[in-house]
Structures are given as structure tokens and as C-alpha cells.
Enzyme design. Structure first.
Site, PDB file in Angstrom:
ATOM      1  N   LYS A   1       0.352   2.172   7.241  1.00  0.00           N
ATOM      2  CA  LYS A   1       0.168   0.736   6.437  1.00  0.00           C
ATOM      3  C   LYS A   1       1.105   0.309   6.972  1.00  0.00           C
ATOM      4  CE  LYS A   1       0.063  -0.587   1.324  1.00  0.00           C
ATOM      5  NZ  LYS A   1      -0.302   0.243   0.218  1.00  0.00           N
TER       6      LYS A   1
ATOM      7  N   LYS B   1      -4.430   0.946   7.769  1.00  0.00           N
ATOM      8  CA  LYS B   1      -4.965   0.274   6.633  1.00  0.00           C
ATOM      9  C   LYS B   1      -3.425  -1.134   6.728  1.00  0.00           C
ATOM     10  CE  LYS B   1      -3.555  -0.710   1.857  1.00  0.00           C
ATOM     11  NZ  LYS B   1      -3.425  -0.168   0.767  1.00  0.00           N
TER      12      LYS B   1
HETATM   13  N1  LIG Z   1       0.165   1.061  -3.055  1.00  0.00           N
HETATM   14  C1  LIG Z   1      -0.298   0.224  -3.309  1.00  0.00           C
HETATM   15  C2  LIG Z   1      -1.856  -0.319  -2.671  1.00  0.00           C
HETATM   16  N2  LIG Z   1      -3.139   0.407  -2.526  1.00  0.00           N
HETATM   17  C3  LIG Z   1      -3.644  -0.416  -1.686  1.00  0.00           C
HETATM   18  C4  LIG Z   1      -3.676  -1.523  -1.296  1.00  0.00           C
HETATM   19  C5  LIG Z   1      -3.963  -2.878  -0.857  1.00  0.00           C
HETATM   20  C6  LIG Z   1      -5.114  -2.724  -1.227  1.00  0.00           C
HETATM   21  C7  LIG Z   1      -6.516  -4.382  -0.554  1.00  0.00           C
HETATM   22  O1  LIG Z   1      -5.554  -5.415  -0.260  1.00  0.00           O
HETATM   23  O2  LIG Z   1      -7.165  -3.968  -0.604  1.00  0.00           O
HETATM   24  C8  LIG Z   1      -1.954  -1.468  -2.055  1.00  0.00           C
HETATM   25  C9  LIG Z   1      -0.697  -2.626  -2.266  1.00  0.00           C
HETATM   26  C10 LIG Z   1      -0.389  -2.938  -1.763  1.00  0.00           C
HETATM   27  O3  LIG Z   1       0.916  -2.207  -0.713  1.00  0.00           O
HETATM   28  O4  LIG Z   1       0.833  -3.994  -2.032  1.00  0.00           O
END
Ligand SMILES: NCc1[nH]cc(CCC(=O)O)c1CC(=O)O
Ligand SMILES: [Mg+2]
Length: 331
Positions: A200, A254
Site C-alpha cells: 500500500k 493499492k
Molecule cells: N487505512 C485507511 C484506508 N483504507 C482504505 C483507504 C483508501 C481507499 C480509497 O482511497 O478509496 C485508506 C486511506 C488511507 O490510507 O489514508
């Protein structure tokens, strides 16, 4: 190769008509590949639009029944739940994450009672619950690892008890997959699966999601001490390897579209169930262009999702899931 004055091989022959194109297609996109992320809010009879995500709403638990009806009828296999925690329930340690009656747990119980066969994916990270918007605990201005992992393991067990089928840790702490697996097994949840957000990235594409949750304004600093640097790809392979060793059943990359190269490498290297998250910023970007009349709505949505399949994904978390499933039923 040229035979006489004609090309022997004409790639265009296999593109000549629709049936041939279908026969030679290397990848397919079906409803089985779609996971729908949804935003759940407190209160009753509540629906509100997310400004930066046209077509996406936050919905209260009592409306989930009707909100999910079409997704279930279309055959979408699973949804991912994202709770919107009001400020008064947030604190420095995200203690609401382990409340058995928190929004996520209430939503899970409600959905399981109405749609028992619909797969439920629970995001595990502290950011919906902390007043600083970070995914873990903060000590001396640093998001600490091991103490955060202990909280995440309790959060995961709390969700499993409420009926979440797949725990999806999105926090990027080290060692959390092993700790969560152990905690789930010790509490009798050996069938609960883990879909790890293994690679991520610290991405600008999460902006609209943080708006949807109301955590954007809260966030102090950024997440670069735990989420990955967009410059790196070898590191993604090391992260995925560790999560699989620690017991992840499925891995996720992601964001999605800007990271198709990572998806392909992960697929080739590990041959494990691989998913991607077409995140909020990707959705916003495509919807903005569609809204302006610059891109064809239906074709763009389906092409953006097929690309994930070609890159090696089993499935995609996408805000387009219901729309795509509708389109796929027509084609
Ligand atoms: N743990 C938080 C989380 N879980 C999913 C997303 C993002 C999903 C999206 O942007 O659609 C995030 C945001 C972040 O890490 O700040
Ligand atoms: Mg890791």
C-alpha cells in the site's frame, strides 16, 4: 514475414468480427471479480453524498438492506465496509475500534442477518477511530509499530466476532498479519480469511476517501513512515512475501491503475490470489472526465477494470462495482 507481396501473418484477422474477438480474448471481466466498498454512517435514515465522489453515498445501518439489494441481486460476491466515526467517538488510541457495538460491527451483524451469503470484508486500521487520523498509535510524534499491531489484532477479533468474513489490514505496520492470524486462531476464528493490503503506497489518490470519512482534516502530517514510497517496486515484492509467509490468504496492491506494474510482478512472482483497490482518487478522476463529457462512461468504466484482470488480478475493489455489474449483465 512476407509471402509474395502479402503479410503471412495478419494480426487483424483475429480482430475481424465479434465472435473471433471473443474466442481469442485472453482475459474476462465478470461480476465475480468485483468487490464493492461502502461507507456506513451513524444515525437512522441517513444518506449523504460524498462531494468528491459523484454517485457515492454514506448510508446509515438501517438503510443498508435496500442499499445493498441491487448489488446482491447482481451477484457481487463481497463488499468492503468503511465506517464513518463521529468526532466524539474518536480518541488518541482509537479505542472505538474494539467496541463490540461500533458502527462496523453493527453494520456487519445487520448485513449478515439480511444477506447471509454476501462476503463481508472489514478494513483493519485505526484511522477511522483516531483523533489524529493515523492508522496506528502515536508516541513522540511517531506512529509506533508493535503497540499498534496489538491494537489491530484486537480490532480484527472484534470484527470477526461480529461476522466479518475477511479481515483486510490496511495499516502497513510490520508483523501485523502474523499477529492478527494468531489472534484470530486463538479466538476460534480459524476460518476467517486475511486479505492483506500488502503493498500500500503513500498516495495522493486517497484524498476523496479521507473526505468521505472526514479524516482528511484530522490527519496530522502524512503516512510516509508506514505506507510505501511510490518510487519502489522491489520493496513491494518483499512486503508481499512477508505477508504471505505470515499467513495472508490474499494480497492487495493499492492504489490500482498507477500501480499495474506492481500487480503484474506480484502475480508472476507469487501466483497467489491477488487483488487491487481502484481507489477513491481513481474513481474521482474517471467520474470527473465522464461528467465533463470527455470520456465515454460505460466503455471507460469497463476498460479500467479489465486492465486489472489483464495485469493479473483475481478481483478489484471498486466504487464502480454495481455500475460495472449492471453493464456486464447487458453485454
Ligand atoms: N487505512 C485507511 C484506508 N483504507 C482504505 C483507504 C483508501 C481507499 C480509497 O482511497 O478509496 C485508506 C486511506 C488511507 O490510507 O489514508
Ligand atoms: Mg508489510
Amino acid at each position: 514475414m512476407i509471402h509474395g507481396s502479402f503479410p503471412t501473418t495478419r494480426g487483424r484477422r483475429n480482430r475481424f468480427d465479434a465472435f473471433t474477438r471473443r474466442l481469442v480474448a485472453e482475459t474476462t471481466l465478470t461480476v465475480d471479480n468485483l468487490i464493492w466498498p461502502i461507507f456506513v454512517c451513524e444515525g437512522s435514515n441517513q444518506r449523504s453524498r460524498v462531494e468528491s465522489m459523484p454517485g457515492i453515498e454514506r448510508v446509515s445501518v438501517d438503510l443498508l438492506d435496500e442499499h445493498l439489494a441491487e448489488a446482491v441481486a447482481l451477484g457481487i460476491p463481497a463488499i468492503a465496509l468503511f465506517p464513518i466515526t463521529p468526532l466524539e467517538k474518536r480518541d488518541a488510541t482509537g479505542s472505538e475500534a474494539t467496541n463490540p457495538d461500533n458502527l462496523m460491527c453493527r453494520a456487519a451483524r445487520k448485513i449478515k442477518s439480511v444477506y447471509p451469503a454476501l462476503g463481508l470484508i472489514g478494513d483493519v486500521a485505526l484511522d477511522p477511530y483516531t483523533d489524529h487520523g493515523h492508522d496506528g498509535l502515536i508516541e513522540n510524534d511517531y506512529v509506533v509499530n508493535d503497540a499498534s499491531v496489538a491494537c489491530l489484532a484486537r480490532q480484527a477479533v472484534n470484527q470477526a466476532r461480529a461476522g466479518i468474513d475477511i479481515i483486510a489490514p490496511s495499516d502497513m505496520m510490520d508483523g501485523r498479519i502474523g499477529a492478527i492470524r494468531a489472534a484470530l486462531d486463538e479466538t476460534g476464528h480459524e476460518h476467517v480469511r486475511i486479505m492483506s493490503y500488502a503493498a500500500k503506497y503513500a498516495s495522493a489518490f486517497y484524498g476523496p476517501f479521507r473526505d468521505a470519512l472526514g479524516s482528511g482534516g484530522l490527519l496530522k502530517g502524512d503516512k510516509r513512515t508506514y505506507q510505501m514510497d511510490p518510487a519502489n517496486s522491489d520493496e513491494a515484492l518483499r512486503e508481499v512475501a512477508l505477508d504471505l509467509e505470515e499467513g495472508a490468504d490474499m494480497v492487495m496492491i493499492k492504489p490500482g491503475m498507477p500501480y499495474l506494474d506492481i500487480i503484474r510482478q506480484v502475480r508472476d512472482r507469487f501466483r497467489a490470489p491477488t487483488f487491487a483497490y481502484q481507489v477513491s482518487g481513481e474513481y474521482a478522476m474517471i467520474m470527473a472526465a465522464i461528467g465533463n463529457g470527455w470520456l465515454d462512461r460505460d466503455k471507460t468504466i469497463l476498460e479500467s477494470l479489465l486492465a486489472f484482470r489483464r495485469a493479473g488480478c483475481n478481483g478489484v475493489l471498486t466504487y464502480f462495482a454495481v455500475e460495472a455489474a449492471r453493464l456486464l449483465r447487458k453485454t
